[in-house]
Design a protein around this motif. Structure first.
Motif, PDB file in Angstrom:
ATOM      1  N   LEU A 506      -4.685  -3.415  -7.462  1.00 33.19           N
ATOM      2  CA  LEU A 506      -4.077  -2.994  -6.193  1.00 33.19           C
ATOM      3  C   LEU A 506      -2.554  -3.101  -6.292  1.00 33.19           C
ATOM      4  O   LEU A 506      -1.820  -2.193  -5.876  1.00 33.19           O
ATOM      5  CB  LEU A 506      -4.612  -3.904  -5.075  1.00 33.19           C
ATOM      6  CG  LEU A 506      -4.221  -3.537  -3.650  1.00 33.19           C
ATOM      7  CD1 LEU A 506      -4.770  -2.156  -3.276  1.00 33.19           C
ATOM      8  CD2 LEU A 506      -4.742  -4.565  -2.670  1.00 33.19           C
ATOM      9  N   GLU A 507      -2.102  -4.228  -6.864  1.00 28.74           N
ATOM     10  CA  GLU A 507      -0.649  -4.428  -7.006  1.00 28.74           C
ATOM     11  C   GLU A 507       0.003  -3.318  -7.848  1.00 28.74           C
ATOM     12  O   GLU A 507       1.009  -2.747  -7.479  1.00 28.74           O
ATOM     13  CB  GLU A 507      -0.362  -5.807  -7.617  1.00 28.74           C
ATOM     14  CG  GLU A 507      -0.403  -6.902  -6.562  1.00 28.74           C
ATOM     15  CD  GLU A 507      -0.376  -8.292  -7.192  1.00 28.74           C
ATOM     16  OE1 GLU A 507       0.063  -8.420  -8.341  1.00 28.74           O
ATOM     17  OE2 GLU A 507      -0.813  -9.240  -6.507  1.00 28.74           O
ATOM     18  N   THR A 508      -0.624  -3.040  -9.011  1.00 30.09           N
ATOM     19  CA  THR A 508      -0.053  -1.987  -9.860  1.00 30.09           C
ATOM     20  C   THR A 508      -0.120  -0.615  -9.169  1.00 30.09           C
ATOM     21  O   THR A 508       0.743   0.226  -9.311  1.00 30.09           O
ATOM     22  CB  THR A 508      -0.785  -1.906 -11.221  1.00 30.09           C
ATOM     23  OG1 THR A 508      -2.178  -1.749 -10.946  1.00 30.09           O
ATOM     24  CG2 THR A 508      -0.580  -3.167 -12.060  1.00 30.09           C
ATOM     25  N   TYR A 509      -1.144  -0.407  -8.347  1.00 30.56           N
ATOM     26  CA  TYR A 509      -1.366   0.875  -7.664  1.00 30.56           C
ATOM     27  C   TYR A 509      -0.256   1.132  -6.635  1.00 30.56           C
ATOM     28  O   TYR A 509       0.294   2.209  -6.527  1.00 30.56           O
ATOM     29  CB  TYR A 509      -2.746   0.842  -6.989  1.00 30.56           C
ATOM     30  CG  TYR A 509      -3.086   2.110  -6.235  1.00 30.56           C
ATOM     31  CD1 TYR A 509      -3.468   3.266  -6.929  1.00 30.56           C
ATOM     32  CD2 TYR A 509      -3.016   2.138  -4.825  1.00 30.56           C
ATOM     33  CE1 TYR A 509      -3.810   4.423  -6.219  1.00 30.56           C
ATOM     34  CE2 TYR A 509      -3.349   3.280  -4.118  1.00 30.56           C
ATOM     35  CZ  TYR A 509      -3.737   4.442  -4.810  1.00 30.56           C
ATOM     36  OH  TYR A 509      -4.058   5.583  -4.133  1.00 30.56           O
ATOM     37  N   THR A 510       0.122   0.018  -5.863  1.00 30.11           N
ATOM     38  CA  THR A 510       1.114   0.208  -4.797  1.00 30.11           C
ATOM     39  C   THR A 510       2.488   0.464  -5.392  1.00 30.11           C
ATOM     40  O   THR A 510       3.327   1.108  -4.790  1.00 30.11           O
ATOM     41  CB  THR A 510       1.198  -1.019  -3.866  1.00 30.11           C
ATOM     42  OG1 THR A 510       1.326  -2.188  -4.674  1.00 30.11           O
ATOM     43  CG2 THR A 510       0.001  -1.090  -2.975  1.00 30.11           C
ATOM     44  N   GLN A 511       2.713  -0.127  -6.600  1.00 26.08           N
ATOM     45  CA  GLN A 511       4.013   0.151  -7.205  1.00 26.08           C
ATOM     46  C   GLN A 511       4.010   1.602  -7.716  1.00 26.08           C
ATOM     47  O   GLN A 511       4.963   2.206  -7.925  1.00 26.08           O
ATOM     48  CB  GLN A 511       4.275  -0.810  -8.364  1.00 26.08           C
ATOM     49  CG  GLN A 511       4.557  -2.219  -7.846  1.00 26.08           C
ATOM     50  CD  GLN A 511       4.502  -3.250  -8.960  1.00 26.08           C
ATOM     51  OE1 GLN A 511       4.176  -2.925 -10.100  1.00 26.08           O
ATOM     52  NE2 GLN A 511       4.805  -4.494  -8.622  1.00 26.08           N
TER      53      GLN A 511
END
Length: 511
Positions: A506-511
């Motif tokens: 999720l973290e990598t996706y939002t970036q």
């Protein structure tokens, strides 16, 4: 002449008064000796050295009372018994056993018994004084109460060890004791059966001596006696004979004690119940044939009832019998399962306060459950595995109990494929036990689609992923065998770090 008559009467009076004083003294001492609170005072007054000459008194009633007092005193403790020996009283008693009247013989035999009872050393002192031949001679007396006193003393001597017991046998006591068992008097029967039991218990050779004298044929029918005390001694004696070897157990069985002895398990007398259960245990332990004979007589149902109805130490022979019978074959073990034998064993495992009884129950449960998946399932359904695990993990359990519980648990687990019963154990089992549980899942799941589904929905698969197993360990190997049965994403989904991985995505996706 008149004057000399008066003089001789005066002289006579002195003797009469002295005799009266001796009678009063010795009877009072005998009476005082019968109450424990007087014993110390009598001992301090050096009563032994005063009684000793009275054993040789020229008045028979004084001799008897002196012997009675000595017997009562010697009976209390080994100090007093030692002082009978130390005062050189034994040879006098032995001499009187062959000489005097029946009342005195009884009293003398009582003293010898009272001395012999305390220790092997004191019993040896009685033997060294030459008492055995004299006591065996008393077994041939006409008077039943003399026979009784002698049989009782001989039993107390034999009770201590094989060497003393052998001395009693060598003195020729056994055939005469077997004759005494056949006498009509109940107390004589009881005491003789008890003496034969005390002789038989030490070794196969001594038991064989009792068998060779024909004892079993006369003892066996007495298990149907109406007298409780007699039945106690008879069951005990047959147990002491049967325990030593297959051959001796067969002698007892051939005397046709089955099914008659099973009624003793329901006797009103608790000691009869315990001794008959012990006798059955001593037969069951030897061979599959003897175990089957007990089963065919209806012995398993009777024993299951017995274990259900008893508590405490008396339960032990019943618990052990069910284990011995089950150990021999899966058919015999299934007989115990069908007779509902598992439940009372679990009850004893959980509720008996003493560890050695719990340990015997654990052992017997293991002997039942270890034969096949069916046996293991029968145990698992009644929560045997959970109970054994709890006992194994309990800090109150002795080392022996833990060992026996662990062995039984392992033996049943290795046969158990009833997975519903295994799942709850995944939560509590320590690593050394977990290995066996996981192994069972690894055996079953690859072959069974339904079981694989159930294992996911119940949370079992998730629990397996939470186990930290060393790479290369058996446990790791079994977990891998389970995981291979499932699609990779399901295994990943149930792994502890799955959610963590999603969050990172999720973290990598939002970036």
């Amino acid at each position: 002449g008149n004057r000399s008559t008066v003089m001789s009467r005066a002289v006579l009076q002195v003797f009469e008064q002295y005799q009266k004083a001796r009678v009063t003294f010795v009877q009072t001492v005998a009476d005082l000796s019968s109450r424990p609170q007087n014993v110390e005072a009598l001992q301090n007054a050096d009563v032994m050295s005063l009684l000793r000459p009275l054993l040789l008194d020229n008045v028979p009633s004084i001799q008897q009372s002196a012997a009675l007092a000595l017997g009562r005193l010697a009976n209390y403790n080994d100090d007093l018994a030692e002082s009978v020996v130390g005062n050189g009283i034994l040879p006098q008693l032995v001499y009187s056993l062959s000489e005097k009247n029946r009342f005195y013989k009884k009293a003398a035999a009582f003293v010898l018994r009272a001395v012999a009872k305390h220790s092997p050393q004191l019993a040896q002192a009685v033997v060294d004084s030459g008492a055995l031949d004299a006591l065996v001679g008393c077994l041939e007396e006409f008077d039943p109460s003399v026979k009784e006193a002698a049989a009782w003393a001989l039993g107390y001597i034999a009770r201590h060890n094989a060497e003393l017991s052998q001395a009693v046998v060598d003195a020729g006591a056994v055939p005469l004791l077997v004759l005494c068992v056949q006498e009509p008097e109940l107390t004589l029967k009881r005491i003789s059966a008890c003496a034969l039991s005390d002789i038989s218990k030490h070794s196969p050779e001594l038991a064989q001596a009792v068998v060779d004298a024909g004892a079993v044929a006369y003892l066996a029918p007495l298990i149907q006696s109406v007298d409780g005390k007699l039945k106690r001694h008879v069951c005990a004696c047959l147990a002491q004979i049967a325990k030593h070897s297959v051959e001796l157990a067969e002698v007892v069985v051939e005397a046709e004690i089955f099914p008659k002895i099973l009624t003793c398990l329901k006797d009103v007398d608790t000691q009869v119940r315990k001794n008959s259960a012990t006798c059955i245990r001593e037969i069951a332990k030897h061979t599959p044939e003897l175990a089957r004979l007990i089963v065919n007589a209806g012995g398993v149902t009777a024993m299951v009832d017995y274990v259900n109805e008893t508590r405490g130490n008396a339960r032990l022979p019943g618990i052990m019998t069910l284990g011995y019978i089950s150990a021999f074959s899966e058919t015999l073990a299934m007989g115990v399962v069908v007779a509902k034998g598992i439940a009372p064993l679990v009850d004893a495992l959980v509720r008996e306060p003493e560890d050695h009884i719990k340990a015997a129950s654990a052992w017997s449960l293991g002997q039942i459950g270890r034969h096949s998946p069916d046996h293991a399932k029968a145990a698992a359904i009644l929560n045997v595995l959970g109970r054994l695990l709890a006992v194994y993990l309990s800090t109150d359990s002795s080392d022996d109990l833990k060992t026996k519980a662990k062995r039984a648990l392992k033996a049943i687990l290795q046969k158990c494929i009833h997975l519903e019963a295994l799942e709850p154990l995944l939560a509590d089992a320590p690593r050394n036990i977990l290995k066996y549980i996981v192994h069972q899942f690894a055996k079953v799941l690859p072959k069974n689609m339904e079981a694989r589904k159930a294992f996911v929905t119940s949370g079992g698969l998730k629990r397996i992923q939470e186990i930290e197993a060393e790479p290369g360990s058996k446990l790791r190997e079994y977990i891998d065998q389970i995981n291979v049965c499932y699609p990779e994403e399901i295994v990943r989904y149930y792994s502890p770090n799955y959610a963590q991985g999603l969050l990172q995505k999720l973290e990598t996706y939002t970036q």
